[in-house]
Design a protein around this motif. Structure first.
Motif, short mmCIF file in Angstrom:
data_model
loop_
_atom_site.label_atom_id
_atom_site.label_comp_id
_atom_site.label_asym_id
_atom_site.label_seq_id
_atom_site.Cartn_x
_atom_site.Cartn_y
_atom_site.Cartn_z
N ILE A 55 -7.95 -3.94 6.55
CA ILE A 55 -7.00 -2.83 6.58
C ILE A 55 -5.72 -3.25 5.87
O ILE A 55 -5.23 -4.37 6.05
CB ILE A 55 -6.71 -2.36 8.03
CG1 ILE A 55 -5.94 -1.04 8.01
CG2 ILE A 55 -6.01 -3.43 8.86
CD1 ILE A 55 -5.90 -0.31 9.34
N VAL A 56 -5.21 -2.34 5.05
CA VAL A 56 -3.99 -2.60 4.27
C VAL A 56 -3.10 -1.36 4.40
O VAL A 56 -3.57 -0.24 4.28
CB VAL A 56 -4.37 -2.86 2.79
CG1 VAL A 56 -3.16 -2.81 1.89
CG2 VAL A 56 -5.06 -4.22 2.65
N SER A 57 -1.82 -1.59 4.69
CA SER A 57 -0.89 -0.46 4.83
C SER A 57 0.06 -0.36 3.65
O SER A 57 1.03 0.40 3.69
CB SER A 57 -0.09 -0.59 6.13
OG SER A 57 0.74 -1.73 6.08
N SER A 58 -0.23 -1.10 2.58
CA SER A 58 0.68 -1.12 1.44
C SER A 58 0.08 -0.49 0.19
O SER A 58 0.61 -0.68 -0.91
CB SER A 58 1.07 -2.56 1.12
OG SER A 58 -0.07 -3.28 0.69
N VAL A 59 -1.00 0.26 0.33
CA VAL A 59 -1.57 0.95 -0.85
C VAL A 59 -0.62 2.07 -1.26
O VAL A 59 -0.17 2.85 -0.42
CB VAL A 59 -2.96 1.53 -0.53
CG1 VAL A 59 -3.45 2.44 -1.66
CG2 VAL A 59 -3.97 0.41 -0.29
N PHE A 60 -0.30 2.14 -2.56
CA PHE A 60 0.59 3.21 -3.01
C PHE A 60 0.15 3.78 -4.35
O PHE A 60 -0.49 3.09 -5.14
CB PHE A 60 2.06 2.73 -3.07
CG PHE A 60 2.29 1.56 -3.98
CD1 PHE A 60 2.56 1.74 -5.32
CD2 PHE A 60 2.23 0.25 -3.48
CE1 PHE A 60 2.78 0.65 -6.16
CE2 PHE A 60 2.45 -0.84 -4.31
CZ PHE A 60 2.71 -0.63 -5.65
N HIS A 61 0.48 5.04 -4.54
CA HIS A 61 0.21 5.73 -5.80
C HIS A 61 1.06 5.11 -6.92
O HIS A 61 2.27 4.96 -6.75
CB HIS A 61 0.56 7.21 -5.65
CG HIS A 61 0.53 7.97 -6.93
ND1 HIS A 61 -0.65 8.38 -7.51
CD2 HIS A 61 1.51 8.37 -7.76
CE1 HIS A 61 -0.39 9.02 -8.65
NE2 HIS A 61 0.92 9.02 -8.82
N LEU A 62 0.43 4.79 -8.03
CA LEU A 62 1.20 4.21 -9.14
C LEU A 62 1.27 5.15 -10.33
O LEU A 62 2.24 5.13 -11.08
CB LEU A 62 0.59 2.86 -9.54
CG LEU A 62 1.36 2.05 -10.56
CD1 LEU A 62 2.79 1.77 -10.11
CD2 LEU A 62 0.63 0.74 -10.85
N GLY A 63 0.25 5.97 -10.54
CA GLY A 63 0.28 6.90 -11.66
C GLY A 63 -1.00 7.71 -11.72
O GLY A 63 -2.04 7.27 -11.21
N ALA A 64 -0.91 8.90 -12.34
CA ALA A 64 -2.07 9.80 -12.37
C ALA A 64 -2.83 9.71 -13.69
O ALA A 64 -3.98 10.11 -13.79
CB ALA A 64 -1.62 11.24 -12.12
N HIS A 65 -2.18 9.21 -14.71
CA HIS A 65 -2.80 9.23 -16.03
C HIS A 65 -2.41 8.00 -16.82
O HIS A 65 -1.36 8.02 -17.45
CB HIS A 65 -2.36 10.52 -16.77
CG HIS A 65 -3.18 10.77 -18.00
ND1 HIS A 65 -2.79 11.62 -18.99
CD2 HIS A 65 -4.39 10.28 -18.38
CE1 HIS A 65 -3.71 11.64 -19.94
NE2 HIS A 65 -4.67 10.86 -19.59
N PRO A 66 -3.19 6.92 -16.78
CA PRO A 66 -4.47 6.77 -16.10
C PRO A 66 -4.29 6.75 -14.58
O PRO A 66 -3.19 6.45 -14.10
CB PRO A 66 -4.98 5.41 -16.60
CG PRO A 66 -3.75 4.64 -16.93
CD PRO A 66 -2.78 5.67 -17.45
N PRO A 67 -5.36 7.04 -13.82
CA PRO A 67 -5.26 7.05 -12.36
C PRO A 67 -5.18 5.63 -11.81
O PRO A 67 -6.18 4.92 -11.75
CB PRO A 67 -6.54 7.77 -11.92
CG PRO A 67 -7.51 7.59 -13.03
CD PRO A 67 -6.69 7.48 -14.30
N LEU A 68 -3.97 5.23 -11.40
CA LEU A 68 -3.72 3.85 -10.97
C LEU A 68 -3.23 3.79 -9.54
O LEU A 68 -2.46 4.65 -9.10
CB LEU A 68 -2.67 3.19 -11.87
CG LEU A 68 -3.03 3.03 -13.34
CD1 LEU A 68 -1.84 2.45 -14.10
CD2 LEU A 68 -4.26 2.14 -13.52
N VAL A 69 -3.66 2.75 -8.85
CA VAL A 69 -3.25 2.55 -7.47
C VAL A 69 -2.82 1.09 -7.31
O VAL A 69 -3.42 0.18 -7.88
CB VAL A 69 -4.41 2.97 -6.52
CG1 VAL A 69 -5.63 2.10 -6.71
CG2 VAL A 69 -3.99 3.00 -5.07
N GLY A 70 -1.74 0.89 -6.55
CA GLY A 70 -1.24 -0.46 -6.32
C GLY A 70 -1.34 -0.84 -4.86
O GLY A 70 -1.45 0.03 -3.99
N MET A 71 -1.32 -2.14 -4.60
CA MET A 71 -1.18 -2.60 -3.20
C MET A 71 -0.59 -4.00 -3.23
O MET A 71 -0.67 -4.72 -4.22
CB MET A 71 -2.52 -2.59 -2.45
CG MET A 71 -3.57 -3.51 -2.99
SD MET A 71 -5.10 -3.39 -1.99
CE MET A 71 -6.23 -4.35 -3.04
#
Lengths: 207, 207
Positions: free
Chosen positions: A45-61
Motif C-alpha cells: 500500500i502506498v499513499s503517495s501516488v499522484f497524477h503527474l500529467g495526462a498527455h502522456p498519461p503519467l503517474v508518480g509516487m
C-alpha cells in the motif's frame, strides 16, 4: 494551536510522524503490484501516488527504498513494470496489512488474502478485488537527496475500470467504485461528493 | 471497461484529461499563498501537494510552470517562501475560482473574496478562512523533463491548526477541520472516517 520550527524539531518522533503526515491533506490509497524476475509477487500500500500529467498519461509516487516498500522498488527496477490498484472500502484492512514487514518470499497476496490477477499477460499482478487498476510502464526514477526518497515515474499503458463509473466527459465517479482516501498514517475515509465545479474563468465567477 | 495504450492515445484530449486525472485516486486540496518582492499577492489551488517526509518536515508539489500556476512558481523562486492552506467545505467555490487565469496584478484574494492574513511577519500570505495552514521555506525544485513539470520541495517551518483537532498521538482530525478532498479535475468531496488501523505487524493480522 501553533508550532514553530523549533517546537516541531523537538517533538517526539512518533508524534511528529503523525502530525506531519496529516498536513498535506487527504491522500490517495493504492496498492502497488509487482513481481521479481522469478515471478515472486509483492503487494504494497502506498499513499503517495499522484497524477503527474495526462498527455502522456503519467503517474508518480514516492518510495523510501529502505522501508517496507523496498521490495516494490527493487522489483520495479528489475522488471520495469508495475500495477496500481485503487483501494476500496471492502479491502481496507487487507490493504493496510500489506504494510507489515514481510520477508521477500512471503507474498503479501497470500499473507493478506487479496487475490493476484493476471490481465493481458502483463508481467505484474493486479488485485482482483480492486475496481480501478492499471498497468504501468516504469519510465524513470529520481533520487531525492534531500531525504533519501525516490520519485518513481511511470506511464499508464492499460486501464481497467468497473463498468458504469466513467461519465460522459471522462470523469470517473470514484464514489461508485467505493474508493477510499487516507489521512495521516493510518486513517481511512469514505467520501461524499459536495459538487463538481465548472472550469474556472475570470468572467464566470458566481459568488 | 478497458482502455489499451492505443485507445488512451486516441481519446479526445478533454475526455482524456478528466479520465487520467481520476486514476491516482483522491487528492489533497490546498491553496498556495505567495507574493512577489513588491508585495503583490497570489493564491492558487493545487491538488498535487504531497507528504514527502517527517524528519525534516518536507512537503512536495507539482507545478506546471506555464499554466495558471506560473505566478506561484515565479513568486516562490523570487521570495523563497510560500504558505500552504488546506481547503475546507466553506471555501470550496472561492478556492476553485483561484484557478481562473487572472493577470499578475489581479490578486486572487481580491478576486475571490478570500482574506489574506499575515502571521509572524512571514513574507507570504496565509488564507484567514483556512483551519490548517503552514509557512514553507522553499528548499529546491527539480525539472521533470518527461513532461515539463516542476517538482517543488519545501520545509514546513511554522504550523497553525485550529484548536481541538490535534489528537494525543499527533494525528490531526481533518474531518474536525472540514477539510475536503478532490477527485479528477473539478470534483470536491467531504469525508467520513471508516477507521484508524493499528501499525501493521506480521503477527497481529486480524482478518
Amino acid at each position: 494551536m501553533h508550532y514553530s520550527q523549533e517546537s516541531l524539531a523537538t517533538l517526539d518522533s512518533r508524534f511528529r510522524a503523525h502530525l506531519i503526515n496529516s498536513l498535506s491533506g487527504f491522500k490517495s490509497a493504492n496498492l502497488i503490484g509487482t513481481q521479481d524476475s522469478q515471478g515472486q509477487t509483492n503487494l504494497a500500500i502506498v499513499s503517495s501516488v499522484f497524477h503527474l500529467g495526462a498527455h502522456p498519461p503519467l503517474v508518480g509516487m514516492i518510495i523510501r527504498p529502505h522501508s517496507v516498500a523496498r521490495h516494490t522498488f527493487e522489483n520495479i527496477l528489475e522488471t520495469k513494470v508495475y500495477t496500481i490498484n485503487q483501494v476500496n472500502a471492502d479491502i481496507v484492512s487487507q490493504a493496510h496489512q500489506t504494510s507489515a514487514r514481510y520477508d521477500k518470499e512471503e507474498s503479501e497476496f497470500t499473507m493478506t488474502g487479496l487475490t493476484p490477477e493476471t490481465l493481458a499477460d502483463f508481467k505484474a499482478p493486479f488485485v482482483a478485488q480492486s475496481h480501478l487498476k492499471y498497468a504501468v510502464q516504469f519510465r524513470e526514477h529520481q533520487h531525492l537527496a534531500i531525504n533519501g526518497t525516490e520519485l518513481v515515474i511511470g506511464e499508464i499503458i492499460d486501464l481497467h475500470v468497473k463498468d458504469g463509473a466513467i461519465q460522459e466527459d471522462g470523469f470517473i465517479d470514484l464514489e461508485a467504485l467505493n474508493t477510499v482516501t487516507v489521512s495521516g498514517l493510518d486513517s481511512y475515509h469514505k467520501t461524499q461528493i459536495i459538487e463538481r465545479l465548472p472550469y474556472a474563468k475570470k468572467e464566470n465567477y458566481r459568488d
